[in-house]
Enzyme design. Sequence first.
Site, short mmCIF file in Angstrom:
data_model
loop_
_atom_site.label_atom_id
_atom_site.label_comp_id
_atom_site.label_asym_id
_atom_site.label_seq_id
_atom_site.Cartn_x
_atom_site.Cartn_y
_atom_site.Cartn_z
N CYS A 53 0.86 -1.19 0.00
CA CYS A 53 0.00 0.00 0.00
C CYS A 53 0.89 1.24 0.00
O CYS A 53 2.11 1.13 -0.14
CB CYS A 53 -0.99 -0.01 1.17
SG CYS A 53 -0.29 0.23 2.81
N ASN A 84 2.42 1.58 4.12
CA ASN A 84 2.75 0.35 4.82
C ASN A 84 2.57 0.47 6.33
O ASN A 84 3.32 -0.07 7.12
CB ASN A 84 4.17 -0.11 4.48
CG ASN A 84 4.49 -1.55 4.88
OD1 ASN A 84 5.63 -1.84 5.21
ND2 ASN A 84 3.54 -2.44 4.87
N CYS A 100 -1.13 0.90 7.41
CA CYS A 100 -2.54 0.57 7.64
C CYS A 100 -2.97 -0.70 6.91
O CYS A 100 -3.12 -1.75 7.52
CB CYS A 100 -3.45 1.73 7.21
SG CYS A 100 -3.26 3.24 8.19
N ARG A 101 -3.18 -0.59 5.61
CA ARG A 101 -3.77 -1.69 4.85
C ARG A 101 -2.84 -2.87 4.65
O ARG A 101 -3.20 -4.02 4.92
CB ARG A 101 -4.26 -1.19 3.48
CG ARG A 101 -5.39 -0.19 3.60
CD ARG A 101 -5.73 0.42 2.27
NE ARG A 101 -4.64 1.28 1.82
CZ ARG A 101 -4.59 1.88 0.65
NH1 ARG A 101 -5.57 1.69 -0.23
NH2 ARG A 101 -3.58 2.66 0.32
N SER A 102 -1.65 -2.63 4.13
CA SER A 102 -0.77 -3.78 3.83
C SER A 102 -0.28 -4.50 5.08
O SER A 102 -0.21 -5.73 5.09
CB SER A 102 0.38 -3.40 2.89
OG SER A 102 1.18 -2.37 3.42
N ASP A 110 -8.36 3.40 2.11
CA ASP A 110 -7.28 3.65 3.07
C ASP A 110 -7.85 4.22 4.36
O ASP A 110 -8.31 5.36 4.39
CB ASP A 110 -6.28 4.63 2.46
CG ASP A 110 -5.01 4.75 3.27
OD1 ASP A 110 -4.99 4.35 4.46
OD2 ASP A 110 -4.01 5.26 2.72
#
Length: 151
Positions: A8, A11, A13-15, A123
């Site tokens: 993401c 690096n 939050c999402r990934s 995000d």
Amino acid sequence: MINVLFVCLGNICRSPMAEAVMRDLVEKRGLSYKIKVDSAATSSWHIGEGPHKGTISKLKEFNISTTGIKARQLHKDDFDKFDYIIGMDSSNVRNIRDMLGQPNHPKIVRFLDLTNHNKDVPDPYYTGDFQETYELVLDGCQALLQIILKN
């Protein structure tokens, strides 16, 4: 060994959420010997930082550990190291392809294209909705695990 990389923008939050969820699914099925999971960012903004407090909080609700996860930037040699390079949204997929010099390689995919969701993973750094992100990440990780196990 099958190597999976979630990517993401920052690096944090999402990934890292996807890394932790996938790692948890893999460990619970006793497949850690077969599947390795990592995450990275297309930007350099948060290198060395741990996951966002919202990511940590959401994952704690499901007893999913973020231990050892630290933000790092995507590197050109990641293309050779990973079998699946999963971008959390269309923008990141474009950036991954550009950064790795691989404009059309099938190992680089948008995460939710593995599911019935026809959209990007929003995000939560901007939306604040870590629950929606978690639900989409869980769906995506379950779908990816099924793909890996079929191959």
